[in-house]
Design an enzyme around this catalytic site. Structure first.
Site, PDB file in Angstrom:
ATOM      1  N   MET A  11     -52.578  -7.043  22.768  1.00  0.00           N
ATOM      2  CA  MET A  11     -51.950  -5.974  21.978  1.00  0.00           C
ATOM      3  C   MET A  11     -52.742  -4.672  22.180  1.00  0.00           C
ATOM      4  O   MET A  11     -53.929  -4.696  22.467  1.00  0.00           O
ATOM      5  CB  MET A  11     -51.967  -6.341  20.492  1.00  0.00           C
ATOM      6  CG  MET A  11     -51.267  -7.638  20.150  1.00  0.00           C
ATOM      7  SD  MET A  11     -49.490  -7.529  20.094  1.00  0.00           S
ATOM      8  CE  MET A  11     -49.246  -6.571  18.621  1.00  0.00           C
ATOM      9  N   ALA A  13     -52.742  -2.383  24.466  1.00  0.00           N
ATOM     10  CA  ALA A  13     -53.256  -2.016  25.785  1.00  0.00           C
ATOM     11  C   ALA A  13     -52.391  -0.962  26.476  1.00  0.00           C
ATOM     12  O   ALA A  13     -52.736  -0.500  27.552  1.00  0.00           O
ATOM     13  CB  ALA A  13     -53.372  -3.253  26.667  1.00  0.00           C
ATOM     14  N   LYS A  15     -48.903  -1.356  27.158  1.00  0.00           N
ATOM     15  CA  LYS A  15     -47.852  -1.941  28.006  1.00  0.00           C
ATOM     16  C   LYS A  15     -46.550  -1.141  27.925  1.00  0.00           C
ATOM     17  O   LYS A  15     -45.979  -0.791  28.958  1.00  0.00           O
ATOM     18  CB  LYS A  15     -47.612  -3.409  27.614  1.00  0.00           C
ATOM     19  CG  LYS A  15     -48.803  -4.322  27.862  1.00  0.00           C
ATOM     20  CD  LYS A  15     -48.546  -5.754  27.415  1.00  0.00           C
ATOM     21  CE  LYS A  15     -48.305  -5.911  25.932  1.00  0.00           C
ATOM     22  NZ  LYS A  15     -49.417  -5.536  25.058  1.00  0.00           N
ATOM     23  N   ASP A  87     -39.564  -5.056  28.867  1.00  0.00           N
ATOM     24  CA  ASP A  87     -40.624  -5.034  27.863  1.00  0.00           C
ATOM     25  C   ASP A  87     -40.575  -6.341  27.078  1.00  0.00           C
ATOM     26  O   ASP A  87     -39.534  -6.986  27.005  1.00  0.00           O
ATOM     27  CB  ASP A  87     -40.424  -3.843  26.918  1.00  0.00           C
ATOM     28  CG  ASP A  87     -41.678  -3.496  26.135  1.00  0.00           C
ATOM     29  OD1 ASP A  87     -42.795  -3.708  26.651  1.00  0.00           O
ATOM     30  OD2 ASP A  87     -41.545  -2.995  25.002  1.00  0.00           O
ATOM     31  N   GLU A  88     -41.693  -6.733  26.491  1.00  0.00           N
ATOM     32  CA  GLU A  88     -41.792  -7.984  25.714  1.00  0.00           C
ATOM     33  C   GLU A  88     -41.400  -9.184  26.582  1.00  0.00           C
ATOM     34  O   GLU A  88     -40.694 -10.093  26.158  1.00  0.00           O
ATOM     35  CB  GLU A  88     -40.933  -7.910  24.442  1.00  0.00           C
ATOM     36  CG  GLU A  88     -41.235  -6.744  23.525  1.00  0.00           C
ATOM     37  CD  GLU A  88     -42.618  -6.782  22.902  1.00  0.00           C
ATOM     38  OE1 GLU A  88     -43.292  -7.849  22.946  1.00  0.00           O
ATOM     39  OE2 GLU A  88     -43.049  -5.754  22.356  1.00  0.00           O
ATOM     40  N   ALA A  89     -41.885  -9.196  27.820  1.00  0.00           N
ATOM     41  CA  ALA A  89     -41.521 -10.222  28.804  1.00  0.00           C
ATOM     42  C   ALA A  89     -41.987 -11.620  28.415  1.00  0.00           C
ATOM     43  O   ALA A  89     -41.468 -12.604  28.946  1.00  0.00           O
ATOM     44  CB  ALA A  89     -42.077  -9.847  30.177  1.00  0.00           C
ATOM     45  N   GLN A  90     -42.912 -11.721  27.483  1.00  0.00           N
ATOM     46  CA  GLN A  90     -43.340 -13.052  27.035  1.00  0.00           C
ATOM     47  C   GLN A  90     -42.193 -13.833  26.411  1.00  0.00           C
ATOM     48  O   GLN A  90     -42.227 -15.059  26.371  1.00  0.00           O
ATOM     49  CB  GLN A  90     -44.520 -12.961  26.051  1.00  0.00           C
ATOM     50  CG  GLN A  90     -44.210 -12.371  24.695  1.00  0.00           C
ATOM     51  CD  GLN A  90     -44.371 -10.859  24.631  1.00  0.00           C
ATOM     52  OE1 GLN A  90     -44.464 -10.187  25.648  1.00  0.00           O
ATOM     53  NE2 GLN A  90     -44.423 -10.320  23.424  1.00  0.00           N
ATOM     54  N   HIS A 185     -65.158 -13.093  20.291  1.00  0.00           N
ATOM     55  CA  HIS A 185     -64.854 -12.780  18.889  1.00  0.00           C
ATOM     56  C   HIS A 185     -63.562 -13.446  18.421  1.00  0.00           C
ATOM     57  O   HIS A 185     -63.453 -13.846  17.264  1.00  0.00           O
ATOM     58  CB  HIS A 185     -64.838 -11.268  18.671  1.00  0.00           C
ATOM     59  CG  HIS A 185     -66.222 -10.690  18.733  1.00  0.00           C
ATOM     60  ND1 HIS A 185     -66.615  -9.857  19.724  1.00  0.00           N
ATOM     61  CD2 HIS A 185     -67.294 -10.885  17.933  1.00  0.00           C
ATOM     62  CE1 HIS A 185     -67.894  -9.543  19.540  1.00  0.00           C
ATOM     63  NE2 HIS A 185     -68.326 -10.162  18.464  1.00  0.00           N
TER      64      HIS A 185
END
Length: 195
Positions: A11, A13, A15, A87-90, A185
């Site tokens: 998130m 980055a 895109k 976009d949102e290719a996941q 983390h």
């Protein structure tokens, strides 16, 4: 030769910003593009690709039943399409990723897909797994963890900022629900939530 590209990142980055810049570059040169985004993501509006820095453009909303190749080839027959941007290719299905590969391989249309690589548990999304397997080019976009290292993971958090370790793979949200972290983390905070 046209290629299938997968731009992936955690998130925050950039895109969507990167996608909208690529779209602008094509259109500025008088080339036609087609934009797609996941129907499930209605944070800005149905079918809107919106970046955190304020850029926004309408796109065709897709769900699991959408035949992306059929839509593009129909439009391409009417007027040439120079590039397809997703976009949102996941949220693509494996079959839809195959359709995008066909657009590049058979129809000669470059496809630029942008999305998350992994979910809030560090597991691959189905669309991302398929893209990682067959994309011609894999490009990692960078984000930064709170410690300054490269962020590669997406931690889901509750309203108090505590890590969430259970739940559905898909829960739409932005900075209010997810934090981009380095693996160290991410692992520490997720382990604390599970313990």
């Amino acid at each position: 030769m046209a290629k299938l590209y997968f731009y992936y990142a955690s998130m925050n980055a950039g895109k969507s910003t990167n996608l909208l810049q690529a779209d602008f570059n094509y259109r500025e040169r008088g080339m036609r593009t087609m934009l797609f985004t996941a129907a499930i993501d209605t944070r800005a509006a149905m079918g809107a690709i919106a970046s955190r820095i304020g850029l926004e453009k309408q796109a065709i909303a897709f769900d699991a039943a959408t035949d992306l190749a059929a839509i593009v080839t129909t439009e391409h027959a009417n007027a040439p399409v120079a590039c397809v941007l997703v976009d949102e290719a996941q949220f693509l299905s494996e079959a839809q990723v195959a359709q995008l590969a066909k657009l590049a391989d058979v129809d000669g249309i470059p496809v630029l897909a942008y999305g998350l690589r992994t979910d809030f548990r560090g597991k691959l999304f189905p669309g991302s797994a398929a893209l990682l397997a067959i994309a011609d080019n894999l490009v990692e976009l960078k984000s930064v963890c709170e410690c300054g290292r490269k962020a590669t993971m997406n931690l889901r958090v509750d309203s108090a900022g505590n890590a969430v370790a259970e739940g559905a793979q898909t829960e739409i949200g932005g900075d209010d629900r997810y934090v981009a972290l380095c693996r160290k983390h991410f692992t520490e905070r997720l382990a604390a939530a599970e313990g």
